[in-house]
Structure formats: C-alpha cells, structure tokens
Design an enzyme around this catalytic site. Structure first.
Site, mmCIF file in Angstrom:
data_model
loop_
_atom_site.group_PDB
_atom_site.id
_atom_site.type_symbol
_atom_site.label_atom_id
_atom_site.label_comp_id
_atom_site.label_asym_id
_atom_site.label_seq_id
_atom_site.Cartn_x
_atom_site.Cartn_y
_atom_site.Cartn_z
ATOM 1 C CG HIS A 84 -1.950 -0.744 1.207
ATOM 2 N ND1 HIS A 84 -2.004 -1.737 2.355
ATOM 3 C CD2 HIS A 84 -2.825 -1.537 0.537
ATOM 4 C CE1 HIS A 84 -3.145 -2.539 2.423
ATOM 5 N NE2 HIS A 84 -3.542 -2.486 1.109
ATOM 6 C CE LYS A 112 -19.106 -8.447 7.201
ATOM 7 N NZ LYS A 112 -19.299 -9.936 6.333
ATOM 8 N NE ARG A 129 -1.446 -7.839 -4.912
ATOM 9 C CZ ARG A 129 -2.242 -8.192 -3.941
ATOM 10 N NH1 ARG A 129 -1.810 -8.323 -2.622
ATOM 11 N NH2 ARG A 129 -3.668 -8.527 -4.004
ATOM 12 C CB SER A 141 -4.161 -6.904 4.027
ATOM 13 O OG SER A 141 -3.941 -5.746 3.859
HETATM 14 O O1 PNS Z 1 -7.647 -3.855 0.637
HETATM 15 P P1 PNS Z 1 -8.327 -4.754 -0.149
HETATM 16 O O2 PNS Z 1 -9.404 -5.448 0.791
HETATM 17 O O3 PNS Z 1 -7.853 -5.477 -1.304
HETATM 18 O O4 PNS Z 1 -9.541 -3.781 -0.764
HETATM 19 C C1 PNS Z 1 -10.531 -3.903 -1.694
HETATM 20 C C2 PNS Z 1 -11.475 -2.842 -1.709
HETATM 21 C C3 PNS Z 1 -12.209 -2.468 -0.356
HETATM 22 C C4 PNS Z 1 -10.786 -1.729 -2.363
HETATM 23 C C5 PNS Z 1 -12.641 -3.390 -2.765
HETATM 24 O O5 PNS Z 1 -13.031 -4.558 -2.328
HETATM 25 C C6 PNS Z 1 -13.748 -2.477 -3.003
HETATM 26 O O6 PNS Z 1 -13.620 -1.269 -3.708
HETATM 27 N N1 PNS Z 1 -14.989 -2.519 -2.217
HETATM 28 C C7 PNS Z 1 -15.931 -1.521 -2.214
HETATM 29 C C8 PNS Z 1 -17.148 -2.237 -2.576
HETATM 30 C C9 PNS Z 1 -17.502 -1.739 -3.832
HETATM 31 O O7 PNS Z 1 -17.228 -0.471 -4.101
HETATM 32 N N2 PNS Z 1 -17.919 -2.593 -4.472
HETATM 33 C C10 PNS Z 1 -18.535 -2.357 -5.924
HETATM 34 C C11 PNS Z 1 -17.339 -3.155 -6.890
HETATM 35 S S1 PNS Z 1 -17.803 -3.028 -8.302
#
Ligand code: PNS
Length: 161
Positions: free
Chosen positions: A17, A41, A94, A131
């Site tokens: 990150h 949650k 990545r 993570s």
């Molecule tokens: O750090 P992460 O867990 O890899 O982050 C993933 C994250 C939170 C960036 C991704 O899952 C996301 O954008 N979630 C938000 C939910 C959302 O916008 N959903 C619609 C996607 S099309």
C-alpha cells in the site's frame, strides 16, 4: 491537478500500500486514502480508528508526508470517491490475478457511477505482499515485519502476543 482516491480495507496498511500511495502522491500531488468498511460488522483485526492511526504512523516522515488525507467510508468505493470529490480511483496491480478482479470492478464502477479507475503497477519487490498474508503470518506467530511498516509490526505483535 486531479484528485485521486485510493480505497482499501487497510487491515492493516502494508508496504505494498505504501508503495502505491507514494507513487500516486508523486504523480497526482495528493491522495485521499479511503478505509472502506462495513459498519454493521467489525470482522477485521484492527478497528477503523486503529487502521487510520496506523496509516498516519506508517506514512509519517516518508515521501507522501503532507500529500495525503485519510477518510473512512462505509460501503462502495464510488460513493467514497464522490464524498471526497475525487476525479478517479487509483488501484495497485501486483499480478494478472489482480488485473482480472480490478478490471471487472473498474468497468462496473465506470458503468454504474461514471467513476474512472487508473492502475499503478506495484514495485517488483512488493508484488507478493497482501493484508491477508500479513494477518495470517502474525496470527500464527510468524514475523511479518518485512512486509509492513515498523509501527504496524509493533501493533500486530501487541495484538497477537
Ligand atoms: O484492501 P482490499 O481488501 O484489497 O480492498 C478491496 C476494496 C475494499 C478496495 C474493494 O473490495 C472495494 O472497492 N470494495 C468496495 C465495495 C465496492 O465498491 N463494490 C463494488 C465494486 S464493483
């Protein structure tokens, strides 16, 4: 300059990150880091406030200092982008697995909300950091310190002591 949003769960922030934040700050001047969470949650290791503090600690004294802000947002990345008045979302890639997932999200976010996404390639030495691996290693008594900033390594040690 464009205003960019870097969303993630940041549970916890890791060196992958930090790499993307530093690249985005250099390219775009300022990055809004959005901790996306589900307020119903608390499934994670760290609370949202702890994640925020860890982000600030991790970036203090680094090349992005003074060029980022942190928000927490429940729900969708596009809504966080709109709340922050960001022009687009930044995501780190990545590998090809990330590309498959991110491309689908980017197309959906553009189609449903008109919010574009730009990809930044991770630095080669950060291409295996995640993570989930950081959490698993710490949880089972391993040492994730090569993958996380020093303040995060200390916080993980404290939590899983
Ligand atoms: O750090 P992460 O867990 O890899 O982050 C993933 C994250 C939170 C960036 C991704 O899952 C996301 O954008 N979630 C938000 C939910 C959302 O916008 N959903 C619609 C996607 S099309």
């Amino acid at each position: 300059m464009a205003k960019v949003l870097y969303p993630g769960s940041f549970d916890p922030i890791h060196l992958g990150h930090v790499d993307i934040i530093d690249q985005a700050a250099r390219l775009f001047g300022h990055v809004v880091i959005a901790i996306l969470h589900n307020p119903e949650k608390h499934g994670g290791v760290f609370t949202v406030d702890q994640r925020r503090n860890l982000i600030h600690g991790a970036l203090a004294g680094g090349p992005s200092e003074g060029r980022f802000s942190v928000i927490a947002h429940p729900g969708l990345a596009v809504d966080a982008a709109k709340a922050a008045d960001a022009d687009f979302i930044v995501k780190g890639l990545r590998n090809s697995g990330d590309f498959e997932i991110e491309q689908q999200m980017a197309h959906t976010n553009l189609a449903v909300a008109g919010v574009p996404t730009v990809y930044l390639p991770s630095s080669p030495e950060r291409s295996s950091v995640s993570s989930r691996f950081v959490r698993e290693i710490a949880q089972y008594g391993g040492d994730p310190s090569s993958m996380v900033p020093a303040n995060v390594a200390s916080a993980l040690k404290e939590i899983f002591a």
